[in-house]
Motif scaffolding. Structure first.
Motif, mmCIF file in Angstrom:
data_model
loop_
_atom_site.group_PDB
_atom_site.id
_atom_site.type_symbol
_atom_site.label_atom_id
_atom_site.label_comp_id
_atom_site.label_asym_id
_atom_site.label_seq_id
_atom_site.Cartn_x
_atom_site.Cartn_y
_atom_site.Cartn_z
ATOM 1 N N GLU A 97 -8.581 8.657 1.735
ATOM 2 C CA GLU A 97 -8.693 7.499 2.603
ATOM 3 C C GLU A 97 -8.611 6.252 1.724
ATOM 4 O OE1 GLU A 97 -8.848 7.664 5.845
ATOM 5 O OE2 GLU A 97 -9.296 9.799 6.135
ATOM 6 N N VAL A 98 -7.831 5.266 2.140
ATOM 7 C CA VAL A 98 -7.627 4.053 1.351
ATOM 8 C C VAL A 98 -8.024 2.857 2.202
ATOM 9 C CG1 VAL A 98 -5.926 2.592 0.176
ATOM 10 C CG2 VAL A 98 -5.757 5.097 0.013
ATOM 11 N N VAL A 99 -8.904 2.022 1.678
ATOM 12 C CA VAL A 99 -9.351 0.834 2.405
ATOM 13 C C VAL A 99 -8.974 -0.409 1.610
ATOM 14 C CG1 VAL A 99 -11.319 -0.425 3.340
ATOM 15 C CG2 VAL A 99 -11.251 2.072 3.487
ATOM 16 N N VAL A 100 -8.296 -1.339 2.285
ATOM 17 C CA VAL A 100 -7.937 -2.632 1.716
ATOM 18 C C VAL A 100 -8.688 -3.702 2.497
ATOM 19 C CG1 VAL A 100 -6.044 -4.187 1.122
ATOM 20 C CG2 VAL A 100 -5.617 -1.719 1.248
ATOM 21 N N LEU A 101 -9.393 -4.567 1.786
ATOM 22 C CA LEU A 101 -10.142 -5.651 2.419
ATOM 23 C C LEU A 101 -9.551 -6.981 1.952
ATOM 24 C CD1 LEU A 101 -12.540 -6.395 4.229
ATOM 25 C CD2 LEU A 101 -13.993 -6.362 2.186
ATOM 26 N N LEU A 102 -9.167 -7.825 2.903
ATOM 27 C CA LEU A 102 -8.476 -9.075 2.616
ATOM 28 C C LEU A 102 -9.256 -10.254 3.181
ATOM 29 C CD1 LEU A 102 -4.884 -7.934 3.665
ATOM 30 C CD2 LEU A 102 -5.955 -7.744 1.403
ATOM 31 N N TRP A 165 0.769 1.280 -1.379
ATOM 32 C CA TRP A 165 -0.302 2.124 -0.860
ATOM 33 C C TRP A 165 0.027 2.652 0.529
ATOM 34 C CZ3 TRP A 165 -4.158 3.991 -3.716
ATOM 35 C CH2 TRP A 165 -4.422 3.371 -4.940
ATOM 36 N N ALA A 166 0.553 1.780 1.374
ATOM 37 C CA ALA A 166 0.916 2.215 2.722
ATOM 38 C C ALA A 166 2.047 3.236 2.687
ATOM 39 C CB ALA A 166 1.308 1.010 3.567
ATOM 40 N N THR A 173 -4.269 4.710 5.233
ATOM 41 C CA THR A 173 -4.509 3.365 4.701
ATOM 42 C C THR A 173 -5.056 2.476 5.811
ATOM 43 O OG1 THR A 173 -2.812 3.551 2.992
ATOM 44 C CG2 THR A 173 -3.457 1.326 3.646
ATOM 45 N N HIS A 174 -6.203 1.881 5.566
ATOM 46 C CA HIS A 174 -6.898 1.042 6.544
ATOM 47 C C HIS A 174 -7.014 -0.366 5.978
ATOM 48 C CE1 HIS A 174 -8.234 4.991 8.154
ATOM 49 N NE2 HIS A 174 -8.463 5.273 6.875
ATOM 50 N N VAL A 175 -6.577 -1.368 6.732
ATOM 51 C CA VAL A 175 -6.619 -2.765 6.291
ATOM 52 C C VAL A 175 -7.608 -3.532 7.155
ATOM 53 C CG1 VAL A 175 -5.288 -4.865 5.889
ATOM 54 C CG2 VAL A 175 -4.227 -2.620 5.502
ATOM 55 N N LEU A 176 -8.575 -4.158 6.510
ATOM 56 C CA LEU A 176 -9.594 -4.947 7.194
ATOM 57 C C LEU A 176 -9.572 -6.377 6.658
ATOM 58 C CD1 LEU A 176 -10.700 -1.899 7.327
ATOM 59 C CD2 LEU A 176 -12.948 -2.947 7.615
ATOM 60 N N PHE A 177 -10.186 -7.284 7.421
ATOM 61 C CA PHE A 177 -10.306 -8.676 7.010
ATOM 62 C C PHE A 177 -11.778 -9.032 6.865
ATOM 63 C CE2 PHE A 177 -6.264 -8.448 9.286
ATOM 64 C CZ PHE A 177 -5.414 -8.995 8.331
#
Length: 249
Positions: A97-102, A165-166, A173-177
């Motif tokens: 699981e991959v999490v990106v926080l922007l 990554w995507a 891949t999960h992208v959050l703000f």
């Protein structure tokens, strides 16, 4: 620990976007344990030699404390901008699981400048330092930092950094703000559910920011702010297109 009954989670960045806050919030869930000690960040997949040591070494070094948790988490913000890191992670972990926080890229750049100034990497004023990054790569000492401590603007071109990554992990891949994570507890619960865990077991995170810069952030000149907004316009548009949703800023 055997490692055979565990899945893996990578919180890959971006830097100065609240990843320490998110890592602690996830670590509080009973089915997640994050790498220890922290700091430092593992940064294993930024190094071919460390990756080649294999998963047993990875578990022994960073997860000796783990028991029956379902997800073993590694938070390393350098991963996001290393184009080789996704391939190395896939080689060792399969499909983590991959999490990106922007966060807003200009606010991220200001926070980055404050961090670099406080840690002795920067002695220029805010506007000079940010505008310098509009041009050529700036020199930095790799013996003192794993990634450039002065890449204030280019590190906020998120669309370029997320793409590898995507591509490597399209389903996980999960992208959050950060803006939404701090404003709405449902965002963290939604992520926990997306990770295949029980959102009802998600503890309420501690109030306030973690690892935040001290003091008040300096205000940007209106003209400089406009220049930076123009710099990020194309990258932000591509990011919104990639994610299929408007950006919160």
């Amino acid at each position: 620990m055997s490692g055979c009954d565990h899945r893996h989670l990578l919180v890959v960045g971006a830097q100065r976007c609240g990843t320490t806050y998110l890592s602690r919030a996830l670590d509080a869930h009973p089915d997640v344990t994050m790498a220890r000690p922290s700091p430092p960040e593992p940064k294993v997949f930024c190094d071919a030699e460390l990756t080649a040591r294999g998963i047993a070494s990875y578990h022994r070094t960073w997860f000796a404390h783990a028991h029956d948790e379902r997800l073993l988490g590694d938070k390393s913000t350098s991963y996001l901008e290393d184009p080789h890191a996704p391939g190395r992670a896939a080689e060792m972990l399969g499909e983590p699981e991959v999490v990106v926080l922007l966060r807003h890229p200009v606010l991220r750049a200001v926070s980055h400048w404050r961090f670099s100034t406080a840690n002795g990497f920067e002695d220029r004023d805010l506007e000079d330092a940010l505008l310098a990054d509009l041009h050529d790569d700036q020199a930095w000492d790799p013996r003192r930092s794993s990634v450039s401590p002065v890449a204030y603007l280019r590190r906020g071109r998120y669309a370029e950094q997320i793409a590898p990554w995507a591509a490597a992990f399209p389903a996980t891949t999960h992208v959050l703000f950060l803006e939404e994570l701090l404003a709405d507890p449902a965002v963290l619960r939604g992520l926990v559910a997306d990770l295949g865990l029980d959102p009802d077991r998600t503890p309420t995170p501690d109030a306030g920011q973690v690892n935040a810069s001290t003091g008040d952030a300096p205000a940007l000149d209106v003209g400089v702010a406009s220049t930076l907004a123009g710099y990020f316009q194309e990258s932000n548009a591509r990011l919104a297109d990639q994610l299929g949703r408007p950006l919160p800023w």
